[in-house]
Design an enzyme around this catalytic site. Structure first.
Site, PDB file in Angstrom:
ATOM      1  N   GLU A 191       8.208  28.488  42.708  1.00 50.61           N
ATOM      2  CA  GLU A 191       7.699  29.842  42.888  1.00 50.61           C
ATOM      3  C   GLU A 191       6.269  30.032  42.391  1.00 50.61           C
ATOM      4  O   GLU A 191       5.505  30.795  42.981  1.00 50.61           O
ATOM      5  CB  GLU A 191       8.616  30.850  42.162  1.00 50.61           C
ATOM      6  CG  GLU A 191      10.007  30.990  42.745  1.00 50.61           C
ATOM      7  CD  GLU A 191      10.021  31.670  44.111  1.00 50.61           C
ATOM      8  OE1 GLU A 191       9.038  32.361  44.448  1.00 50.61           O
ATOM      9  OE2 GLU A 191      11.005  31.488  44.845  1.00 50.61           O
ATOM     10  N   SER A 210      67.203  64.338  33.571  1.00 50.27           N
ATOM     11  CA  SER A 210      67.853  64.131  32.270  1.00 50.27           C
ATOM     12  C   SER A 210      67.062  63.236  31.327  1.00 50.27           C
ATOM     13  O   SER A 210      67.389  63.158  30.136  1.00 50.27           O
ATOM     14  CB  SER A 210      69.254  63.549  32.477  1.00 50.27           C
ATOM     15  OG  SER A 210      70.088  64.496  33.124  1.00 50.27           O
TER      16      SER A 210
END
Length: 683
Positions: free
Chosen positions: A94, A365
């Site tokens: 680069e 219940s």
């Protein structure tokens, strides 16, 4: 008059002298201007920028549960945690003069300018690493002269404010490597399944070649193109004497092992729990969406991935494949800490993301233990007797409530609390709430952790006010904790990308009920799994003491319960008010619960429910309700708050003129204690 002409040589010398003065003055002006520009740029702060980083959600064992990035997966790491080979490879391809220049490579810039002028456009790039970083951090990708000028000025500012390693570190964490991977760490994990610091030379050279064309040089897309690019980078590293020819040759010959990209690698883990975490992060802890998704947060959760997998597998195996509309919710917590260990909010997250663990349904219940806990603190004992028979209840002066038992079955006799819980007798329950007053039950539920609005009416005893499975599970955890409520915790801590703690949750226990009453209730709830109990059908799936309670309505089937180590709740039903077949479909809630509890705890020995001080145990003759003797045919072990146990002996079965011989309390070395002494986990 004679005109004296100046000699040409002297004239030329004078002009040259003026020109040199002009050049020197111009250079001084330019230098001064450059100095002023540098001083100005040095004094100006760089623009603010928000570097998007991937947020990571961790399970309780440190495994990565999920990553949040929405297409920009970035995990920032310091430069010393990136392989030097990848750093060198990046510089070589680069910006080979990166260490020498001050933000610009003048040779490349001149060449690029020449090409651009010849072609009258912005064809040629000459950006250094510093310029690329400036563009990625602060600018758009438009190819205009205006952007180029801004890029140059920002590059100078970067060079003035940071050293080369800092610039390189920022660049290596910013660059795009394809497949949503930004930065070296995310790229290394994406392509090779390892950290950036562990990359080999061969892997580094291949990775460094991808940013040139992420969709073109990706080894996932075209491995041969990626290899060709790798060779180019290895040659560049050899040219710049970063590696030897032999190292370049060996690296190119090295077999590259890419991370498997099969469907199994992207399957979402615990999706309903992940959504729950996202909701907590944003709504409870006030962290905004952008910071949550892109802030690089580390979110540590309580989820047990092994337990979660077992829950998901059991749900998938038990639910009928030919009835995809039948839905499920399962949540499990450590009762001592409140840590949520598993969460299944539905049978198929892809079909529906609605989390039924948080949805509110009538608990039936399964709500009764909350009421019985209030009763045990207000004059009731496990032996309190009431008649189970059809009964009409009047409340609010002229309102009537006529409950019925399941299947229309009544004992038509006096029964105690143990029998009422075991068989889920509705008449006993409503008589209990009628005695207490519904508001006491509401208050007790609130103290245990139920925040939903509860209607203070007689039918509350039968669970007619909707609650969520998470709320019910929290209440049951308090019962398991001998009356100490714990808040459910899913997130233990949240760190920002600098390691600062933003959120930290710790277990908190709050007294919510008398410990003696809670322990008595726990023992009574064990009867649910005895012969004749509503949970007896799954007792063969359990190999440890458990306490719990079933619940059913026309549209819901529940089982919630616990051991000393784990509390879990399972709900089965339909989203659109379709009735549940209690025999076939309702049974599945019990089956899932039993299989999950046993599987989740298979590596832990059976644990006893210990009793606190102030509890006594005696054998009772269930028919007479008195202390059992050796002559009583069916004695049952009961626990009482000290001083509330019966004092009289049963004489119904005594031979004439024989004094009662009381049964002694059981040996502490019970079956489960003996079992725990030799138990070993399965290999």
């Amino acid at each position: 008059m004679e005109v004296i002409r100046e000699a040409p040589l002297l004239r030329y010398f004078r002009w040259a002298k003026k020109f040199v003065k002009f050049v020197i003055l111009s250079l001084l002006c330019v230098s001064f201007a450059i100095l002023l520009l540098i001083l100005y740029l040095r004094s100006q702060p760089l623009p603010e920028t928000f570097v998007k980083q991937t947020t990571t959600i961790y399970a309780s064992n440190g495994d990565v549960l999920d990553t949040m990035h929405r297409g920009e997966n970035r995990i920032v790491v310091p430069i010393n945690e990136i392989s030097p080979a990848l750093v060198d490879a990046t510089i070589a391809i680069e910006d080979r003069t990166f260490r020498e220049h001050y933000g610009f490579d003048w040779k490349r810039l001149a060449k690029a300018a020449y090409v651009d002028v010849i072609n009258m456009d912005m064809r040629q790039g000459a950006s250094t690493i510093t310029q690329q970083l400036a563009r990625n951090l602060y600018l758009s990708l438009d190819k205009t002269w205006e952007r180029k000028i801004k890029e140059a000025l920002l590059a100078i500012q970067l060079e003035l404010n940071y050293n080369k390693d800092e610039i390189l570190g920022m660049y290596m964490n910013q660059i795009y490597y394809g497949h949503s991977a930004y930065g070296a760490q995310a790229a290394a994990q994406t392509y090779f399944g390892k950290d950036a610091k562990d990359l080999t030379l061969a892997e580094s050279a291949m990775l460094a070649g991808i940013p040139k064309g992420p969709s073109y040089y990706s080894p996932f897309v075209d491995f041969e193109k990626a290899k060709s690019r790798q060779k180019l980078i290895l040659d560049a590293m050899e040219r710049d004497e970063m590696i030897t020819p032999k190292q370049a040759e060996q690296a190119f010959a090295e077999k590259i092992k890419l991370k498997e990209r099969s469907a199994s690698s992207i399957v979402e883990q615990a999706p309903y729990f992940r959504d729950y975490i996202a909701n907590l992060v944003k709504n409870k802890y006030g962290i905004d969406e952008e910071l949550f998704i892109h802030g690089g947060l580390k979110i540590h959760t309580t989820l047990d991935p092994v337990m979660q997998k077992k829950a998901e597998d059991i749900v998938a195996a038990v639910l009928p494949k030919d009835n995809p509309n039948l839905q499920v919710a399962l949540v499990a917590m450590d009762p001592s800490t409140g840590y949520i260990k598993a969460m299944v909010g539905g049978r198929d997250y892809k079909q529906t993301q609605y989390n039924r663990v948080l949805g509110k349904r009538q608990p039936g219940s399964s709500f009764k233990p909350i009421m019985y806990l209030a009763a045990l603190q207000n004059g009731y004992t496990p032996l309190t007797m009431m008649k189970s028979e059809p009964t009409v209840f009047t409340y609010d002066k002229n309102k009537q409530y006529i409950p019925s038992n399941f299947g229309g079955k009544y004992a038509n006799a006096m029964i105690n609390m143990r029998e009422a819980i075991k068989t889920s007798d509705n008449i006993y329950a409503v008589k209990t709430i009628d005695f207490l007053g519904p508001q006491k039950v509401v208050d007790q539920a609130n103290r245990l952790g139920i925040a939903s609005t509860l209607q203070a009416v007689p039918s509350l005893a039968l669970g007619t006010s909707p609650v969520s499975p998470l709320e019910l599970n929290t209440a049951y955890a308090a019962i398991a904790n001998k009356g100490e409520a714990v808040k459910p915790i899913a997130i233990t801590s949240i760190e920002d990308n600098q390691g600062n703690i933003l959120v930290e949750e710790k277990s908190e226990k709050t007294p919510a009920a008398d410990p003696v009453a809670a322990s008595l209730l726990t023992h009574l709830m064990q009867s649910v799994f005895e012969r004749g109990g509503t949970g007896f059908r799954v007792v063969n799936e359990l190999n440890r003491p458990v306490a719990g309670k079933t619940g059913s309505t026309d549209y819901d089937a529940w089982l919630a319960g616990f051991t000393p180590q784990l509390v879990s709740t399972v709900w089965i039903g339909y989203d659109k008010n379709q009735k549940v077949d209690d025999v076939k479909e309702g049974y599945l809630s019990k089956k899932i619960w039993a299989q999950f509890m046993e599987s989740a705890l298979k590596d832990q020995p059976p644990a006893l429910f210990d009793m606190p001080a102030g509890v006594v145990s005696v054998y009772i003759d269930p028919h007479s309700g008195k202390l059992a003797t050796e002559n009583c045919p069916n004695p049952q072990l009961f626990y009482f708050a000290s001083g509330t146990e019966p004092q009289d002996y049963c004489t119904d079965h005594l031979p004439a003129n024989q004094q009662p011989t009381p049964l002694q309390p059981p040996d502490p070395s019970s079956f489960w204690q003996r079992m725990g002494s030799w138990w070993k986990p399965e290999p």
